[in-house]
Design a protein around this motif. Structure first.
Motif, PDB file in Angstrom:
ATOM      1  N   VAL A 135       5.986   3.640  -8.211  1.00  0.00           N
ATOM      2  CA  VAL A 135       6.701   2.988  -7.106  1.00  0.00           C
ATOM      3  C   VAL A 135       6.460   3.732  -5.800  1.00  0.00           C
ATOM      4  CG1 VAL A 135       8.981   2.360  -6.240  1.00  0.00           C
ATOM      5  CG2 VAL A 135       8.440   2.027  -8.656  1.00  0.00           C
ATOM      6  N   PHE A 136       6.518   5.070  -5.845  1.00  0.00           N
ATOM      7  CA  PHE A 136       6.284   5.859  -4.641  1.00  0.00           C
ATOM      8  C   PHE A 136       4.868   5.627  -4.103  1.00  0.00           C
ATOM      9  CE2 PHE A 136       4.701   9.685  -2.557  1.00  0.00           C
ATOM     10  CZ  PHE A 136       5.666   9.870  -1.573  1.00  0.00           C
ATOM     11  N   SER A 137       3.870   5.646  -4.986  1.00  0.00           N
ATOM     12  CA  SER A 137       2.486   5.436  -4.561  1.00  0.00           C
ATOM     13  C   SER A 137       2.305   4.038  -3.981  1.00  0.00           C
ATOM     14  CB  SER A 137       1.534   5.632  -5.747  1.00  0.00           C
ATOM     15  OG  SER A 137       1.673   6.914  -6.308  1.00  0.00           O
ATOM     16  N   TYR A 138       2.921   3.048  -4.620  1.00  0.00           N
ATOM     17  CA  TYR A 138       2.798   1.663  -4.147  1.00  0.00           C
ATOM     18  C   TYR A 138       3.310   1.525  -2.723  1.00  0.00           C
ATOM     19  CZ  TYR A 138       3.631  -3.388  -3.919  1.00  0.00           C
ATOM     20  OH  TYR A 138       3.656  -4.707  -3.535  1.00  0.00           O
ATOM     21  N   TYR A 139       4.525   2.024  -2.467  1.00  0.00           N
ATOM     22  CA  TYR A 139       5.100   1.873  -1.131  1.00  0.00           C
ATOM     23  C   TYR A 139       4.442   2.806  -0.114  1.00  0.00           C
ATOM     24  CZ  TYR A 139       8.652  -1.270  -2.878  1.00  0.00           C
ATOM     25  OH  TYR A 139       9.285  -2.360  -3.421  1.00  0.00           O
ATOM     26  N   ALA A 140       3.907   3.933  -0.573  1.00  0.00           N
ATOM     27  CA  ALA A 140       3.170   4.803   0.340  1.00  0.00           C
ATOM     28  C   ALA A 140       1.886   4.118   0.798  1.00  0.00           C
ATOM     29  CB  ALA A 140       2.850   6.131  -0.346  1.00  0.00           C
ATOM     30  N   TYR A 141       1.161   3.501  -0.124  1.00  0.00           N
ATOM     31  CA  TYR A 141      -0.056   2.769   0.247  1.00  0.00           C
ATOM     32  C   TYR A 141       0.285   1.552   1.108  1.00  0.00           C
ATOM     33  CZ  TYR A 141      -2.405   5.559  -3.346  1.00  0.00           C
ATOM     34  OH  TYR A 141      -2.921   6.591  -4.099  1.00  0.00           O
ATOM     35  N   LEU A 142       1.392   0.898   0.778  1.00  0.00           N
ATOM     36  CA  LEU A 142       1.797  -0.279   1.555  1.00  0.00           C
ATOM     37  C   LEU A 142       2.164   0.098   2.985  1.00  0.00           C
ATOM     38  CD1 LEU A 142       2.485  -3.330   1.544  1.00  0.00           C
ATOM     39  CD2 LEU A 142       4.802  -2.700   0.818  1.00  0.00           C
ATOM     40  N   SER A 143       2.870   1.227   3.149  1.00  0.00           N
ATOM     41  CA  SER A 143       3.309   1.648   4.481  1.00  0.00           C
ATOM     42  C   SER A 143       2.147   2.124   5.345  1.00  0.00           C
ATOM     43  CB  SER A 143       4.355   2.764   4.359  1.00  0.00           C
ATOM     44  OG  SER A 143       5.471   2.325   3.613  1.00  0.00           O
ATOM     45  N   THR A 144       1.205   2.811   4.732  1.00  0.00           N
ATOM     46  CA  THR A 144       0.070   3.345   5.486  1.00  0.00           C
ATOM     47  C   THR A 144      -1.053   2.336   5.659  1.00  0.00           C
ATOM     48  OG1 THR A 144      -0.906   4.246   3.449  1.00  0.00           O
ATOM     49  CG2 THR A 144       0.556   5.692   4.720  1.00  0.00           C
ATOM     50  N   GLY A 145      -1.023   1.235   4.905  1.00  0.00           N
ATOM     51  CA  GLY A 145      -2.079   0.239   4.996  1.00  0.00           C
ATOM     52  C   GLY A 145      -3.387   0.688   4.376  1.00  0.00           C
ATOM     53  N   LEU A 146      -3.327   1.711   3.541  1.00  0.00           N
ATOM     54  CA  LEU A 146      -4.540   2.235   2.924  1.00  0.00           C
ATOM     55  C   LEU A 146      -5.154   1.225   1.960  1.00  0.00           C
ATOM     56  CD1 LEU A 146      -6.373   4.710   2.767  1.00  0.00           C
ATOM     57  CD2 LEU A 146      -4.936   5.579   0.907  1.00  0.00           C
ATOM     58  N   PHE A 147      -4.300   0.514   1.215  1.00  0.00           N
ATOM     59  CA  PHE A 147      -4.765  -0.537   0.319  1.00  0.00           C
ATOM     60  C   PHE A 147      -3.925  -1.783   0.569  1.00  0.00           C
ATOM     61  CE2 PHE A 147      -5.589   3.429  -2.063  1.00  0.00           C
ATOM     62  CZ  PHE A 147      -6.961   3.318  -2.193  1.00  0.00           C
ATOM     63  N   SER A 148      -4.486  -2.928   0.223  1.00  0.00           N
ATOM     64  CA  SER A 148      -3.770  -4.184   0.404  1.00  0.00           C
ATOM     65  C   SER A 148      -4.227  -5.175  -0.652  1.00  0.00           C
ATOM     66  CB  SER A 148      -4.014  -4.753   1.808  1.00  0.00           C
ATOM     67  OG  SER A 148      -5.404  -4.999   1.998  1.00  0.00           O
ATOM     68  N   GLY A 149      -3.533  -6.286  -0.749  1.00  0.00           N
ATOM     69  CA  GLY A 149      -3.904  -7.323  -1.700  1.00  0.00           C
ATOM     70  C   GLY A 149      -3.737  -6.878  -3.140  1.00  0.00           C
ATOM     71  N   ASP A 150      -4.642  -7.354  -3.987  1.00  0.00           N
ATOM     72  CA  ASP A 150      -4.564  -7.030  -5.405  1.00  0.00           C
ATOM     73  C   ASP A 150      -4.843  -5.553  -5.672  1.00  0.00           C
ATOM     74  OD1 ASP A 150      -4.059  -9.677  -5.891  1.00  0.00           O
ATOM     75  OD2 ASP A 150      -6.159 -10.172  -6.299  1.00  0.00           O
ATOM     76  N   VAL A 151      -5.616  -4.910  -4.786  1.00  0.00           N
ATOM     77  CA  VAL A 151      -5.946  -3.502  -4.990  1.00  0.00           C
ATOM     78  C   VAL A 151      -4.713  -2.622  -4.818  1.00  0.00           C
ATOM     79  CG1 VAL A 151      -7.445  -1.619  -4.220  1.00  0.00           C
ATOM     80  CG2 VAL A 151      -8.280  -3.967  -4.172  1.00  0.00           C
ATOM     81  N   LEU A 152      -3.753  -3.079  -4.025  1.00  0.00           N
ATOM     82  CA  LEU A 152      -2.554  -2.272  -3.746  1.00  0.00           C
ATOM     83  C   LEU A 152      -1.784  -1.948  -5.021  1.00  0.00           C
ATOM     84  CD1 LEU A 152      -0.481  -1.006  -1.802  1.00  0.00           C
ATOM     85  CD2 LEU A 152       0.521  -3.286  -1.540  1.00  0.00           C
ATOM     86  N   SER A 153      -1.457  -2.960  -5.806  1.00  0.00           N
ATOM     87  CA  SER A 153      -0.696  -2.710  -7.037  1.00  0.00           C
ATOM     88  C   SER A 153      -1.538  -1.953  -8.064  1.00  0.00           C
ATOM     89  CB  SER A 153      -0.188  -4.030  -7.623  1.00  0.00           C
ATOM     90  OG  SER A 153      -1.269  -4.916  -7.882  1.00  0.00           O
ATOM     91  N   LEU A 154      -2.846  -2.241  -8.114  1.00  0.00           N
ATOM     92  CA  LEU A 154      -3.720  -1.518  -9.040  1.00  0.00           C
ATOM     93  C   LEU A 154      -3.729  -0.027  -8.723  1.00  0.00           C
ATOM     94  CD1 LEU A 154      -5.942  -1.260 -11.205  1.00  0.00           C
ATOM     95  CD2 LEU A 154      -7.608  -1.864  -9.433  1.00  0.00           C
ATOM     96  N   MET A 155      -3.876   0.322  -7.452  1.00  0.00           N
ATOM     97  CA  MET A 155      -3.920   1.730  -7.078  1.00  0.00           C
ATOM     98  C   MET A 155      -2.562   2.396  -7.280  1.00  0.00           C
ATOM     99  SD  MET A 155      -6.965   2.293  -6.561  1.00  0.00           S
ATOM    100  CE  MET A 155      -6.674   4.017  -6.170  1.00  0.00           C
ATOM    101  N   GLY A 156      -1.486   1.647  -7.122  1.00  0.00           N
ATOM    102  CA  GLY A 156      -0.165   2.209  -7.408  1.00  0.00           C
ATOM    103  C   GLY A 156      -0.034   2.594  -8.869  1.00  0.00           C
ATOM    104  N   VAL A 157      -0.503   1.698  -9.778  1.00  0.00           N
ATOM    105  CA  VAL A 157      -0.458   1.988 -11.211  1.00  0.00           C
ATOM    106  C   VAL A 157      -1.368   3.158 -11.549  1.00  0.00           C
ATOM    107  CG1 VAL A 157      -0.994   1.068 -13.496  1.00  0.00           C
ATOM    108  CG2 VAL A 157       0.158  -0.364 -11.822  1.00  0.00           C
ATOM    109  N   VAL A 158      -2.601   3.127 -11.042  1.00  0.00           N
ATOM    110  CA  VAL A 158      -3.576   4.169 -11.360  1.00  0.00           C
ATOM    111  C   VAL A 158      -3.112   5.526 -10.853  1.00  0.00           C
ATOM    112  CG1 VAL A 158      -5.902   4.979 -10.832  1.00  0.00           C
ATOM    113  CG2 VAL A 158      -5.537   2.607 -11.517  1.00  0.00           C
ATOM    114  N   THR A 159      -2.568   5.565  -9.652  1.00  0.00           N
ATOM    115  CA  THR A 159      -2.120   6.842  -9.092  1.00  0.00           C
ATOM    116  C   THR A 159      -0.988   7.438  -9.914  1.00  0.00           C
ATOM    117  OG1 THR A 159      -2.748   6.127  -6.861  1.00  0.00           O
ATOM    118  CG2 THR A 159      -1.231   7.982  -7.035  1.00  0.00           C
TER     119      THR A 159
END
Length: 289
Positions: free
Chosen positions: A121-145
């Protein structure tokens, strides 16, 4: 030790064996009764019409197979990343440089104590806030991280435990022939430690595969979310979860069997018997199978 004793307790006598059989029969009957009651209570959810959508190819191509591919994608990326980072962290913890060992130990002990879901959850919202990832890649990177951070720390401890379980004389022998501490660790100790800890490492890989199901909390379209989509269309949540559970079981069983085969192969290579060609054969005629 007498013949009538085992390592941990005395061998039970006739009365104890009879009592154990009675307890086993009664306990088995109670378990069967509970299962029967559960099936009866869920009889509406387990009706034939609830299973019918899974006979339609569209259910598999539109929901289950994409969910399975998403699960495997997250698991494979997490396994590769966790293995690489875990190996580096494990070597860092074993380093004779105190600063590196202390820093790696701090990282491992901290992230091993944080729940995987919290890191996802922390990784997901961190990526969402910074705009580092978006779309389908956002949730994937949250899980992977989340999976990578936690499981790399666990694998680092497995590597460290495997090295510490080796005979101490190996380090001394390596240094005696001119190898440094790092060279002994890389070329002698780590291969043996990884081979010895292979069952535990594979168990951790199975955990990674199962923990991908936590990704449904951050909208990752894995198998569990696919079952929820099917329920939204057909109203068969219990049957959907049963099908997903069977798929997870097949995946984990296959991975475990593969690990056992690999472990057996490594063991046979490590303990290869020497066969002498003939009585009194010279050293150059010894063949290693």
């Amino acid at each position: 030790m007498s013949e009538g004793q085992s390592v941990l307790f005395d061998v039970p006598g006739p009365r104890t064996r009879r009592r154990n059989r009675i307890i086993g029969v009664v306990g088995g009957a109670l378990i069967l009764a509970l299962l029967a009651g559960l099936v009866w209570g869920l009889r509406e959810q387990l009706a034939p019409r609830k299973w019918q959508p899974f006979a339609d190819a569209t259910t598999w191509t539109a929901y289950l197979l994409p969910g399975l591919l998403a699960t495997l994608r997250a698991a494979v990326i997490s396994v590769l990343a966790s293995s690489a980072i875990g190996l580096l962290l494990g070597m860092g913890r074993l380093s004779h440089v105190k600063a590196i060992s202390w820093l790696c130990g701090l990282v491992v002990e901290f992230f091993r104590s944080v729940p995987v879901l919290m890191m996802m959850v922390f990784s997901y919202y961190a990526y969402l806030s910074t705009g580092l990832f978006s779309g389908d890649v956002l949730s994937l990177m949250g899980v992977v991280t989340g999976l990578t951070v936690y499981n790399s720390c666990v694998m680092a401890e497995l590597v460290r435990a495997g090295v510490h379980g080796l005979p101490a004389g190996q380090l001394e022998a390596g240094q005696a022939i001119g190898l440094t501490h790092s060279q002994v660790l890389r070329s002698i100790q780590l291969p043996q430690a990884i081979s010895a800890m292979l069952p535990s490492l594979v168990s951790q890989l199975v955990i990674i595969l199962k923990d991908t199901a936590l990704g449904y909390m951050i909208t990752y379209p894995e198998l569990l979310r696919a079952a929820q989509y099917i329920d939204a269309v057909y109203g068969n949540l219990v049957v959907g979860f049963l099908i997903v559970a069977v798929i997870f079981y097949i995946l984990n069983w296959s991975l475990t069997r593969l690990a056992h085969m690999l472990e057996a192969r490594l063991r046979s290579r490590r303990i290869a018997p020497a066969r002498i060609v003939g009585p009194g054969a010279p050293l150059d005629e010894v063949e290693i199978s």
